[in-house]
Design an enzyme around this catalytic site. Structure first.
Site, PDB file in Angstrom:
ATOM      1  N   LYS A  26      24.054  20.210  29.921  1.00  9.06           N
ATOM      2  CA  LYS A  26      25.038  19.260  30.546  1.00  9.06           C
ATOM      3  C   LYS A  26      26.024  19.328  29.831  1.00  9.06           C
ATOM      4  CE  LYS A  26      24.425  14.765  29.417  1.00  9.06           C
ATOM      5  NZ  LYS A  26      25.844  14.176  28.382  1.00  9.06           N
ATOM      6  N   ASN A  27      26.101  19.154  28.342  1.00  6.85           N
ATOM      7  CA  ASN A  27      27.363  18.825  27.503  1.00  6.85           C
ATOM      8  C   ASN A  27      28.141  20.425  27.552  1.00  6.85           C
ATOM      9  OD1 ASN A  27      26.798  16.505  27.464  1.00  6.85           O
ATOM     10  ND2 ASN A  27      26.010  16.411  25.266  1.00  6.85           N
TER      11      ASN A  27
ATOM     12  N   CYS B 299      31.604   2.217  24.825  1.00  8.35           N
ATOM     13  CA  CYS B 299      30.104   2.551  25.748  1.00  8.35           C
ATOM     14  C   CYS B 299      29.045   1.984  24.639  1.00  8.35           C
ATOM     15  CB  CYS B 299      29.946   3.910  26.140  1.00  8.35           C
ATOM     16  SG  CYS B 299      29.638   4.926  24.687  1.00  8.35           S
TER      17      CYS B 299
ATOM     18  N   ARG C 227      34.049   4.646  20.583  1.00 10.63           N
ATOM     19  CA  ARG C 227      34.217   5.920  21.104  1.00 10.63           C
ATOM     20  C   ARG C 227      35.673   6.122  21.589  1.00 10.63           C
ATOM     21  NH1 ARG C 227      29.778   8.450  24.733  1.00 10.63           N
ATOM     22  NH2 ARG C 227      30.295  10.335  23.861  1.00 10.63           N
TER      23      ARG C 227
ATOM     24  N   ASP D 176      22.350  13.593  18.911  1.00  7.50           N
ATOM     25  CA  ASP D 176      21.554  13.416  20.308  1.00  7.50           C
ATOM     26  C   ASP D 176      20.173  13.738  20.234  1.00  7.50           C
ATOM     27  OD1 ASP D 176      24.167  12.842  21.339  1.00  7.50           O
ATOM     28  OD2 ASP D 176      24.539  15.029  22.206  1.00  7.50           O
TER      29      ASP D 176
ATOM     30  N   ARG E  29      21.177  10.775  34.339  1.00 10.52           N
ATOM     31  CA  ARG E  29      22.409  11.291  33.972  1.00 10.52           C
ATOM     32  C   ARG E  29      22.290  13.009  33.087  1.00 10.52           C
ATOM     33  NH1 ARG E  29      26.733   7.355  31.313  1.00 10.52           N
ATOM     34  NH2 ARG E  29      27.844   9.525  31.361  1.00 10.52           N
TER      35      ARG E  29
HETATM   36  C1  EPZ Z   1      30.074  14.777  22.528  1.00 11.77           C
HETATM   37  O1  EPZ Z   1      30.517  13.532  22.682  1.00 11.77           O
HETATM   38  C2  EPZ Z   1      28.806  14.631  23.590  1.00 11.77           C
HETATM   39  N1  EPZ Z   1      29.248  14.432  24.911  1.00 11.77           N
HETATM   40  C3  EPZ Z   1      27.734  13.452  22.985  1.00 11.77           C
HETATM   41  O2  EPZ Z   1      26.752  13.735  23.614  1.00 11.77           O
HETATM   42  C4  EPZ Z   1      27.632  13.596  21.426  1.00 11.77           C
HETATM   43  O3  EPZ Z   1      26.579  12.814  20.885  1.00 11.77           O
HETATM   44  C5  EPZ Z   1      28.824  13.891  20.608  1.00 11.77           C
HETATM   45  O4  EPZ Z   1      29.460  14.959  21.116  1.00 11.77           O
HETATM   46  C6  EPZ Z   1      28.603  14.207  19.273  1.00 11.77           C
HETATM   47  O5  EPZ Z   1      27.691  15.498  19.122  1.00 11.77           O
HETATM   48  C7  EPZ Z   1      29.577  15.630  25.591  1.00 11.77           C
HETATM   49  O6  EPZ Z   1      29.421  16.838  25.175  1.00 11.77           O
HETATM   50  C8  EPZ Z   1      29.860  15.361  26.962  1.00 11.77           C
HETATM   51  P1  EPZ Z   1      32.760  13.176  19.456  1.00 11.77           P
HETATM   52  P2  EPZ Z   1      32.157  13.309  22.285  1.00 11.77           P
HETATM   53  O7  EPZ Z   1      34.252  13.279  19.975  1.00 11.77           O
HETATM   54  O8  EPZ Z   1      32.816  14.618  22.555  1.00 11.77           O
HETATM   55  C9  EPZ Z   1      34.925   9.833  16.965  1.00 11.77           C
HETATM   56  C10 EPZ Z   1      24.893  12.813  25.074  1.00 11.77           C
HETATM   57  O9  EPZ Z   1      23.918  11.912  24.772  1.00 11.77           O
HETATM   58  N2  EPZ Z   1      36.312  10.128  17.775  1.00 11.77           N
HETATM   59  O10 EPZ Z   1      32.366  14.545  18.902  1.00 11.77           O
HETATM   60  O11 EPZ Z   1      32.694  11.980  22.882  1.00 11.77           O
HETATM   61  C11 EPZ Z   1      33.759   9.249  17.877  1.00 11.77           C
HETATM   62  O12 EPZ Z   1      33.775   7.768  18.099  1.00 11.77           O
HETATM   63  C12 EPZ Z   1      26.205  12.538  24.470  1.00 11.77           C
HETATM   64  O13 EPZ Z   1      24.783  13.816  25.659  1.00 11.77           O
HETATM   65  C13 EPZ Z   1      37.213   9.535  17.434  1.00 11.77           C
HETATM   66  O14 EPZ Z   1      37.389   8.654  16.353  1.00 11.77           O
HETATM   67  O15 EPZ Z   1      31.868  13.007  20.615  1.00 11.77           O
HETATM   68  C14 EPZ Z   1      32.485   9.641  17.116  1.00 11.77           C
HETATM   69  O16 EPZ Z   1      32.566   8.739  16.060  1.00 11.77           O
HETATM   70  C15 EPZ Z   1      26.509  11.369  24.145  1.00 11.77           C
HETATM   71  N3  EPZ Z   1      38.277   9.720  18.084  1.00 11.77           N
HETATM   72  C16 EPZ Z   1      32.712  11.105  16.437  1.00 11.77           C
HETATM   73  O17 EPZ Z   1      34.213  11.100  16.610  1.00 11.77           O
HETATM   74  C17 EPZ Z   1      38.375  10.568  19.169  1.00 11.77           C
HETATM   75  O18 EPZ Z   1      39.565  10.820  19.825  1.00 11.77           O
HETATM   76  C18 EPZ Z   1      32.560  12.201  17.139  1.00 11.77           C
HETATM   77  O19 EPZ Z   1      32.749  12.139  18.517  1.00 11.77           O
HETATM   78  C19 EPZ Z   1      37.404  11.255  19.580  1.00 11.77           C
HETATM   79  C20 EPZ Z   1      36.211  10.909  18.834  1.00 11.77           C
END
Ligand code: EPZ
Length: 421
Positions: free
Chosen positions: A22-23, A116, A121, A308, A400
């Protein structure tokens, strides 16, 4: 509303074919916006998040033909650059259209996703990257409005924090920009790597794929062109989840169509708990142990242990013979499954972002509620080992991200039924 009824305690056996990730599929679907010709995607997982993003593309004006694991997407007809709240609120990953829309159309409006279940996030890093590439970004009535009337220009983007989605958006924005963009502290997840490889197939030139420094040579406004179908990589989280099913139910289960390298940390943690594996090229069989040892886990970015998989390992750890310690470092609120696992008889104590999972003799079926995608799969794993029947409510979270979950589990001999209340 649908719920799952699981009768636990059955030994399972057999094979599971792992679906596409999915991701990986989500950013690749978003990246089709960078093309004005048809793009064919294969091995898509049949899950709600994929359908939601395809619906968003349709709302933007794209032509989409979707049939189970395959989609034909033609973004030549896009006539809107507004990703509306109705869709973005359903799925945060909709933010991934920001980079490609901005790059191809020089402007876009994307609804702010909001918080969420697993944490705040924010998307500040996505915005910072767009600004570095030359966009002017404002927030208007809940929408991120990004404009780059003179197009995007190559630059250096330094991420303060590693972000998967932020890196993906930056790479997609840079792909059609003028000049060279260097992305420092980039995410190295296999899903990011596949997106970069796809963009290279389409005419961009990205160096450093799979490392934390990506160099993107943009096409200077020329849309990308994909002559070959793109085959989505296997879902490493789905694979890890089924390994956990094998471990907790003490069942030999074979996974087919997996990428062994991508699930290395899950394999190592299960080995440290006492499980063995029979590994062939893209196939793995878990040979579980009657008595599992405790495990220590700290979630971190790839190639470290994935956030995850945290909830699923916590479920397995509930029945280990020793205490386990699990520390969540990526999301501040990703422990919603703890109280639900405790409802099933687990003994988990939380302090800040660390959970201590103490041994219990057995789990006992109860009514529980799914709170997010991976928390839900942890409840399924626990329910499969629990004595008696467990009812899991709010399973739209599972829908999902887990392709044909009941079918795959039933094929292994699990007693899982979807019911309506
Ligand atoms: C991706 O989310 C995945 N989703 C998530 O999978 C996964 O948990 C996550 O990466 C971490 O591996 C998809 O790929 C669609 P991040 P993403 O930006 O990209 C902070 C699942 O269950 N951050 O790497 O949204 C954030 O809050 C899902 O399949 C900022 O501070 O995650 C987090 O603490 C849920 N500012 C960290 O970075 C930003 O602008 C990593 O988040 C962006 C992120």
């Amino acid at each position: 509303m649908d719920y799952l009824e699981i009768e636990g305690g059955h030994k399972l056996s057999g094979e599971v074919i792992i679906s596409g990730a999915k991701n990986a599929a989500l950013p690749i679907i978003a990246a089709t916006i960078l093309s004005d010709k048809e793009v064919i995607l294969k091995n898509l997982p049949n899950v709600v998040d994929i359908r939601t993003l395809l619906k968003l593309l349709t709302m933007l004006g794209a032509k989409v033909e979707h049939n189970d694991t395959e989609a034909k997407i033609d973004c030549s007809t896009i006539n809107s650059t507004r990703a509306v709240y109705e869709i973005v609120a359903q799925m945060r990953a909709s933010i991934l259209v920001l980079g490609p829309l901005l790059s191809r159309f020089k402007h876009c409006e994307v609804s702010l996703p909001g918080g969420c279940a697993i944490g705040q996030r924010p998307i500040d890093l996505h915005i910072k990257a767009a600004e570095a590439l030359g966009a002017e970004v404002t927030l208007e009535q809940g929408y991120v409005v990004a404009k780059a009337p003179n197009g995007l220009h190559g630059t250096k983007v330094i991420f303060d924090k590693i972000t998967v989605g932020g890196t993906e958006n930056a790479v997609m924005a840079a792909a059609m920009a003028e000049g060279i963009t260097e992305i420092v502290n980039a995410a190295k997840e296999p899903e990011v790597a596949q997106l970069c490889e796809m963009l290279n197939m389409g005419g961009a030139k990205i160096e450093g794929i799979g490392t934390d420094r990506l160099v993107v040579h943009g096409t200077n406004g020329k849309p990308l062109e994909f002559n070959e179908p793109i085959e989505i990589i296997p879902d490493r989280i789905e694979a890890g989840t089924y390994l956990c099913v094998g471990a907790i139910t003490n069942s030999k289960i074979t996974l087919k169509k997996v990428n062994i390298e991508h699930i290395q940390t899950s394999i190592e943690k299960l080995e440290s708990m006492g499980c063995d594996f029979d590994i062939k090229k893209d196939e793995i069989m878990i040979i579980p142990k009657d008595e599992l040892r405790g495990v220590n886990i700290i979630t971190t970015e790839y190639p470290g242990f994935p956030t995850d998989m945290q909830a699923q390992f916590m479920a397995v750890a509930t029945l280990a013979k020793e205490e386990s310690l699990i520390e969540e470092r990526l999301f501040e609120n990703r422990f919603m499954h703890v109280s639900e696992l405790n409802r099933l008889g687990a003994d988990i104590w939380l302090k800040g972002n660390v959970a201590a999972v103490r041994p219990v003799k057995e789990l006992i079926g109860a009514e529980v509620m799914a709170t997010d995608l991976r928390a839900s799969s942890a409840l399924v794993i626990a329910a499969l080992a629990a004595k008696g029947t467990t009812k899991i409510r709010r399973i739209y979270h599972l829908d999902r991200g887990y392709d044909r979950l009941e079918e795959k589990l039933s094929n292994l001999g699990a007693k899982v039924v979807r019911k309506k209340s």
